[in-house]
Design an enzyme around this catalytic site. Structure first.
Site, PDB file in Angstrom:
ATOM      1  N   ILE A 115       0.848  -1.304   0.202  1.00  0.00           N
ATOM      2  CA  ILE A 115       0.020   0.017   0.040  1.00  0.00           C
ATOM      3  C   ILE A 115       0.950   1.172   0.186  1.00  0.00           C
ATOM      4  O   ILE A 115       1.826   1.374   0.638  1.00  0.00           O
ATOM      5  CB  ILE A 115      -0.950   0.033   1.315  1.00  0.00           C
ATOM      6  CG1 ILE A 115      -1.758  -1.389   1.281  1.00  0.00           C
ATOM      7  CG2 ILE A 115      -1.817   1.180   1.313  1.00  0.00           C
ATOM      8  CD1 ILE A 115      -2.293  -1.536   2.758  1.00  0.00           C
ATOM      9  N   CYS A 116       0.550   2.193  -0.679  1.00  0.00           N
ATOM     10  CA  CYS A 116       1.320   3.236  -0.523  1.00  0.00           C
ATOM     11  C   CYS A 116       0.241   4.371  -0.022  1.00  0.00           C
ATOM     12  O   CYS A 116      -0.751   5.079  -0.578  1.00  0.00           O
ATOM     13  CB  CYS A 116       1.489   3.846  -2.124  1.00  0.00           C
ATOM     14  SG  CYS A 116       2.112   5.812  -2.113  1.00  0.00           S
ATOM     15  N   LEU A 117       0.533   4.628   1.356  1.00  0.00           N
ATOM     16  CA  LEU A 117      -0.398   5.810   2.109  1.00  0.00           C
ATOM     17  C   LEU A 117       0.687   6.349   2.937  1.00  0.00           C
ATOM     18  O   LEU A 117       1.409   5.965   3.573  1.00  0.00           O
ATOM     19  CB  LEU A 117      -1.315   4.977   2.894  1.00  0.00           C
ATOM     20  CG  LEU A 117      -2.334   5.683   3.700  1.00  0.00           C
ATOM     21  CD1 LEU A 117      -3.136   6.745   2.810  1.00  0.00           C
ATOM     22  CD2 LEU A 117      -3.172   4.775   4.641  1.00  0.00           C
TER      23      LEU A 117
END
Lengths: 179, 689
Positions: A115-117
């Site tokens: 995930i890219c958060l």
């Protein structure tokens, strides 16, 4: 004689160190465990709809399984995603490692579930908790950040919601035990 | 030379012809012969003395009159003297004579003589100096030596008698010192009298003093033991009447300095506690009072707390099982007049109570007493409140109870300042710490805020409606009754609600209409009635201003469908006030007072006091189970299906979870029946929505 003596000294020293380390680790683990326990309690009591998480086993508080439901009105409506949460031993100073276990077609999620958060990376802060992370992930589903995509194809497709939904459903695998 | 019976005349030993005979014998050197002759005669005639003894002892055994003993002694002494008369030249054989006589006559005494002597000697005590002659006789006859134990026993008997005469029930003044003094004085007189001659004779005063000291020591032990026994048998009343009985407790402390009486004392105390205190019939409040007194008494008797440590656990355990114990303790803690709240000691923050405590800087440190049990730990010096609170493992119970109590009190207060409540909360903060009492602080703040709100909405002028606005989260759960106030009350409520929303737009207002009080003034045709009533009672009578007759069902419906019981009790209240009449199926308003009929007025029905808005234990448990249910939901959502032992294991993450697997199984089963869970192949999972 002399060399032997120094040898034995140098042998002993690391042994001493390793004997000390676990005890300090243990203390740290104690406070992390406490924090995680509190976070679990907070999450259980918050009763926010569509998000949930729980430790995998009663022996280890550091590995959790989470469930996120898509918000009504988004393409992820009625879909349930399993995620895995791993807390590092120096949590909460370092963000937990989170990945999607259910394949998720999403601009900020790659094919392996990474995930890219921002709040899980450079914007992480110790005041965040499992509850806030889960809520962020839930809103991320409906409002992707298309400027820094992990899945560029999905980012490009986002503007076409109908086709995007088709892709989402094609990738989606219902949670096995839920049948 | 031969002994004769006493009745026959005695030939004086110094008469001329006897002297002459003796001279002759002396000359012939026949003394050994003569002596043997005399001794055999003595033995032969000793049956006379035996008869004498038997006679008197039979009298004694028949009548138990100590006079027989006295006569016996006098009689035997007479024999002894008479037979002892011997010519002057035989004086040196007197020792042999005495030894022989004593040996023979003491041998023929029956066992019952000991008791007789003991009782007889007791009678001589009041007039000791007059009996000098008697003690001389006793000494001569060898009784003083042979029955020395009896002589000491006599003294002990006397001391015991004095204790029993002067001590039972006398708890309000110290007794020990005066008993010790009187015993010492008695001892001195007695021993000097009994053994004085002997020691004057032996001229060995050091020995005498040593013997005296030993006896004194024993006597002191004896006093302590007797007094401890006596007080142990009275201990319940002594503790109950403390602090009036402080002198008795002080006496006990002095006696108990010797620890050998402690096991018996502890045993007695435990028995009393079991018999009188740990009984279903005993009031919880009384048990606590007793426990508090017990702590105070034992603090004096044994400052290290070993006795308390041995006696208290059953009481503490018992109190823990009493459902109302917490309430009693909390009520006392908030009671201004409670003595133990006024103790001047520095309150000990309660968190520290359970920690082991050793103060190495204490100059008065003492090692643990020998009779301390293995699990005895020197505990932090505790005041009584801490001791009471530490009955329970957590203080949460107290905070909860305090919250309930405070709620009940605050809701009962009308417009008077809350100084008392604020004061007691502040005092408790010193013990429990600021954080746990946050809830109470908020409750107090609510009261003040309500006041401000009322002033704001109505101005300074008194308004018919005074509202208390409480924050739902910080007050105990109060179940609102679905009461709808009729008529003017409703108007008041509605106006207030509208104004409140204007004043605090972000707040939701929910009425708890059954709480509070209404001053009602009824203008009837011939009279006015002024009473304080509950809202329900007021609502009922308000409805009667619309029409004169009502039946119960209509009233219930008009008041929002509240319980029949509530309406009925409200009607009973007004019937008691003579405002309403029960006419079978309907109730009628009495505009004109009815002359009292022949029958006595119906006794005003006992209004069942509603318990303070306190959650019952079951409710609390249900509340807890709700938390656990959240956890179960959480784990089943994420881990899909689990067997029961995994669920039980995982529930350890829930704080305070202490249910058994069986209890959990019951709970899961009831959830299944409600359609929340599914059970297949030994696994539980959530039912699909």
């Amino acid at each position: 004689m002399d060399t032997l003596h120094t040898n034995s000294m140098s042998l002993r020293e690391p042994a001493l160190k390793s004997a000390q380390e676990p005890s300090s680790n243990k203390q740290a683990a104690g406070s992390v465990t406490k924090r995680l326990g509190n976070e679990l309690m907070g999450l259980m009591m918050s009763s926010s709809p569509g998000i949930s998480a729980f430790p995998k086993s009663d022996a280890n508080l550091f590995d959790w399984v989470g469930t996120i439901e898509g918000v009504a009105g988004t393409v992820y409506e009625d879909l349930k995603y399993k995620i895995s949460i791993h807390f590092p031993s120096n949590y909460p100073f370092v963000a937990p490692v989170i990945r999607f276990e259910t394949p998720c077609y999403h601009p900020n999620v790659d094919l392996h579930g990474n995930i890219c958060l921002d709040i899980l990376k450079d914007k992480w802060s110790a005041v965040y908790s499992v509850t806030t992370i889960l809520l962020s992930l839930q809103s991320l589903l409906g409002e992707p950040n298309n400027d820094s995509p992990l899945n560029t194809e999905a980012a490009d497709l986002w503007s076409n919601q109908e086709e995007f939904k088709e892709q989402v459903l094609r990738h989606y695998q219902p949670i096995a035990a839920d049948d | 030379m031969q002994p004769r019976p006493l009745s026959e005349p005695v030939v004086p030993p110094d008469s001329p012809n006897v002297q002459e005979a003796m001279q002759y014998l002396h000359y012939r050197n026949m003394f050994p012969e003569l002596l043997r002759f005399r001794n055999s005669g003595l033995l032969k005639c000793f049956s006379w003395i035996e008869d004498e003894v038997r006679l008197h002892m039979e009298q004694w055994e028949a009548k138990m009159a100590v006079q027989s003993i006295l006569r016996l002694i006098q009689r035997v002494y007479e024999w002894f003297q008479t037979w002892g008369q011997a010519p002057a030249f035989m004086k040196h054989a007197r020792g042999e004579y005495i030894a022989l006589f004593r040996a023979r006559w003491l041998a023929c005494l029956p066992p019952s003589f000991t008791l007789g002597l003991r009782l007889f000697l007791r009678t001589t005590l009041p007039s000791l100096p007059a009996n000098a002659q008697l003690f001389h006789m006793l000494e001569q006859l060898g009784i003083s030596e042979r029955f020395d134990k009896t002589f000491i026993d006599v003294m002990f008997d006397e001391v015991e008698q004095r204790i029993m005469d002067s001590c039972p029930g006398m708890w309000r003044e110290p007794r020990l010192e005066s008993i010790r003094t009187s015993a010492r004085e008695l001892e001195e007189r007695w021993l000097t009298m009994v053994y004085g001659h002997m020691f004057v004779r032996t001229q060995n005063n050091d020995w005498f003093r040593n013997a005296m000291m030993m006896v004194t020591g024993r006597l002191d032990h004896f006093i302590s033991r007797t007094l401890v026994e006596l007080r142990t048998s009275e201990i319940f009343d002594i503790i109950v009447d403390f602090p009036d009985t402080l002198p008795a407790i002080q006496d006990l402390r002095l006696c108990m300095a010797r620890s050998q009486y402690r096991p018996d004392f502890i045993e007695g105390l435990r028995e009393v506690v079991n018999q009188r205190i740990l009984q279903p019939a005993a009031d919880t409040d009384d048990i606590i009072t007793f426990y508090v007194s017990l702590i105070r008494c034992l603090r004096i008797i044994d400052s290290q707390g070993v006795i308390l440590h041995k006696v208290a656990p059953p009481i503490r355990k018992y109190l823990r099982d009493r459902p109302d114990a917490v309430r009693c303790i909390v009520r006392r803690m908030t009671d201004e007049n409670e003595s133990f709240m006024q103790e001047t000691e520095q309150p000990v923050p309660i968190q520290q109570v359970h920690e082991p405590f050793d103060d190495y800087t204490d100059p008065h440190w003492l090692p643990e007493p020998v009779d301390a049990g293995a699990d005895f730990r020197t505990t932090r010096p505790m005041d009584i409140v801490s001791t009471l609170v530490s009955i329970y493992d957590t203080q949460d119970l107290f905070i909860k109870e305090l919250q309930h109590l405070l709620a009940a009190r605050l809701l009962a207060v009308r417009n008077s300042p809350l100084d008392d409540e604020i004061g007691s909360v502040e005092k408790l903060k010193q013990r429990f710490g600021e954080a746990p009492l946050q809830v109470c602080a908020v409750m107090l703040k609510d009261m003040n805020d309500s006041r401000r709100t009322n002033t704001h909405l109505h101005g300074e002028t008194p308004h018919p409606l005074y509202t208390t606005v409480i924050s739902r989260l910080f007050w105990p759960t109060i179940q609102p009754v679905p009461l709808k106030m009729p008529g003017q009350f409703k108007e008041l409520q509605d106006t207030f609600e509208a104004e409140f929303h204007k004043f605090k737009p972000d707040k939701n207002l929910r009425w708890v209409p059954q709480l509070g009080a209404v001053s009602v003034k009824l203008d009837l045709e011939d009279r006015t009635v002024e009473v304080e009533a509950t809202p329900i009672q007021a609502g009922v009578i308000e409805l009667f201003s619309e029409q004169d007759t009502w039946n119960v069902e209509d009233l219930m419906a008009k008041l929002g469908g509240i319980d029949r019981v509530l309406v009925q009790s409200a009607l009973d209240f007004w019937i008691g006030e003579g405002v309403i009449k029960d006419e079978g199926s309907v109730y009628r308003l009495l505009e004109q007072a009815e002359a009292p009929t022949g029958a006595p007025p119906r006794p005003r029905p006992v209004v069942v006091e509603e318990a303070p808005p306190v959650d019952e234990k079951e409710k609390q448990q249900a509340e807890q189970m709700k938390i656990y249910w959240q956890f179960i939901q959480g784990m089943l959502t994420n881990l899909s299906a689990l067997p029961i032992d995994r669920i039980q294991g995982m529930l350890k993450f829930a704080p305070g979870y202490d249910r058994s697997v069986q209890e959990l199984a019951v709970f899961l089963e009831s959830a299944r029946r409600e359609g929340l869970l599914v059970f297949t192949n030994g696994m539980w999972k959530l039912a699909k929505k």
